[in-house]
Design a protein around this motif. Sequence first.
Motif, PDB file in Angstrom:
ATOM      1  N   VAL A 130      54.403-113.052  52.236  1.00 25.37           N
ATOM      2  CA  VAL A 130      54.399-114.543  53.447  1.00 25.37           C
ATOM      3  C   VAL A 130      53.158-114.724  52.695  1.00 25.37           C
ATOM      4  CG1 VAL A 130      54.240-115.010  55.805  1.00 25.37           C
ATOM      5  CG2 VAL A 130      55.882-112.858  55.265  1.00 25.37           C
ATOM      6  N   HIS A 131      53.698-116.150  52.857  1.00 23.06           N
ATOM      7  CA  HIS A 131      52.799-116.906  52.286  1.00 23.06           C
ATOM      8  C   HIS A 131      51.555-117.249  53.228  1.00 23.06           C
ATOM      9  CE1 HIS A 131      53.784-116.560  47.676  1.00 23.06           C
ATOM     10  NE2 HIS A 131      54.800-117.143  48.100  1.00 23.06           N
ATOM     11  N   MET A 179      48.878-119.301  61.457  1.00 25.24           N
ATOM     12  CA  MET A 179      49.652-118.982  61.665  1.00 25.24           C
ATOM     13  C   MET A 179      49.349-117.716  62.302  1.00 25.24           C
ATOM     14  SD  MET A 179      51.068-116.140  58.557  1.00 25.24           S
ATOM     15  CE  MET A 179      52.181-117.531  57.812  1.00 25.24           C
ATOM     16  N   HIS A 180      49.707-117.195  63.031  1.00 23.82           N
ATOM     17  CA  HIS A 180      49.885-115.907  64.285  1.00 23.82           C
ATOM     18  C   HIS A 180      49.391-115.297  63.550  1.00 23.82           C
ATOM     19  CE1 HIS A 180      48.675-113.295  67.143  1.00 23.82           C
ATOM     20  NE2 HIS A 180      49.615-112.500  67.274  1.00 23.82           N
ATOM     21  N   VAL A 208      45.439-114.447  46.083  1.00 22.96           N
ATOM     22  CA  VAL A 208      45.301-112.911  46.601  1.00 22.96           C
ATOM     23  C   VAL A 208      45.878-112.797  47.671  1.00 22.96           C
ATOM     24  CG1 VAL A 208      43.383-112.406  46.006  1.00 22.96           C
ATOM     25  CG2 VAL A 208      43.312-113.259  48.190  1.00 22.96           C
ATOM     26  N   GLN A 209      46.419-110.938  47.652  1.00 25.39           N
ATOM     27  CA  GLN A 209      47.277-110.378  48.686  1.00 25.39           C
ATOM     28  C   GLN A 209      47.142-109.767  49.384  1.00 25.39           C
ATOM     29  OE1 GLN A 209      51.428-109.026  46.578  1.00 25.39           O
ATOM     30  NE2 GLN A 209      51.745-110.461  46.552  1.00 25.39           N
ATOM     31  N   LEU A 214      50.189-110.300  53.221  1.00 25.42           N
ATOM     32  CA  LEU A 214      49.865-111.836  53.343  1.00 25.42           C
ATOM     33  C   LEU A 214      49.488-112.331  51.668  1.00 25.42           C
ATOM     34  CD1 LEU A 214      49.916-113.659  55.071  1.00 25.42           C
ATOM     35  CD2 LEU A 214      47.261-113.264  55.716  1.00 25.42           C
ATOM     36  N   GLU A 215      50.276-113.340  51.523  1.00 25.16           N
ATOM     37  CA  GLU A 215      49.352-114.341  50.167  1.00 25.16           C
ATOM     38  C   GLU A 215      48.216-115.501  50.427  1.00 25.16           C
ATOM     39  OE1 GLU A 215      51.058-114.318  45.597  1.00 25.16           O
ATOM     40  OE2 GLU A 215      51.411-116.272  46.540  1.00 25.16           O
ATOM     41  N   TYR A 216      47.065-115.320  50.117  1.00 20.30           N
ATOM     42  CA  TYR A 216      47.009-116.971  50.737  1.00 20.30           C
ATOM     43  C   TYR A 216      45.588-117.366  49.720  1.00 20.30           C
ATOM     44  CZ  TYR A 216      43.214-113.164  51.395  1.00 20.30           C
ATOM     45  OH  TYR A 216      42.212-112.073  51.848  1.00 20.30           O
ATOM     46  N   ASP A 217      44.988-118.119  49.491  1.00 20.42           N
ATOM     47  CA  ASP A 217      44.370-118.712  47.967  1.00 20.42           C
ATOM     48  C   ASP A 217      42.846-118.099  48.271  1.00 20.42           C
ATOM     49  OD1 ASP A 217      46.584-119.576  46.590  1.00 20.42           O
ATOM     50  OD2 ASP A 217      46.774-121.505  47.147  1.00 20.42           O
ATOM     51  N   VAL A 218      41.992-117.616  47.559  1.00 21.12           N
ATOM     52  CA  VAL A 218      40.931-118.047  47.726  1.00 21.12           C
ATOM     53  C   VAL A 218      40.191-118.697  46.075  1.00 21.12           C
ATOM     54  CG1 VAL A 218      40.231-115.866  48.691  1.00 21.12           C
ATOM     55  CG2 VAL A 218      40.722-115.676  46.069  1.00 21.12           C
TER      56      VAL A 218
END
Length: 82
Positions: free
Chosen positions: A29-30, A35-36, A57-58, A71-75
């Motif tokens: 999930v991106h 987002m909760h 990163v995941q 969960l995938e998000y940017d760093v």
Amino acid sequence: MKKFLLLALSLTSSAAAFAQEAPATPDVVHYTYGMHLDIAHVVNVTPAASVCAPTPVQMTYKDSQGGIHVLEYDVMGEGCTN
């Protein structure tokens, strides 16, 4: 004949007891702002790439019900120097 039948039945039942399905890999999930998230325990976080730019990163985590999520998000990458 009875010994053979008993042996065959015991092997079949023991094989069925040890057979387990591999756990399904959760969908990635991106992250979106606001987002909760229900994060009870972080299992793994992939390392950031060695670039000087935002990089994905995941994070794999368990929620309060024991479900596993990715969960995938940017760093910011680790390749920046001052």
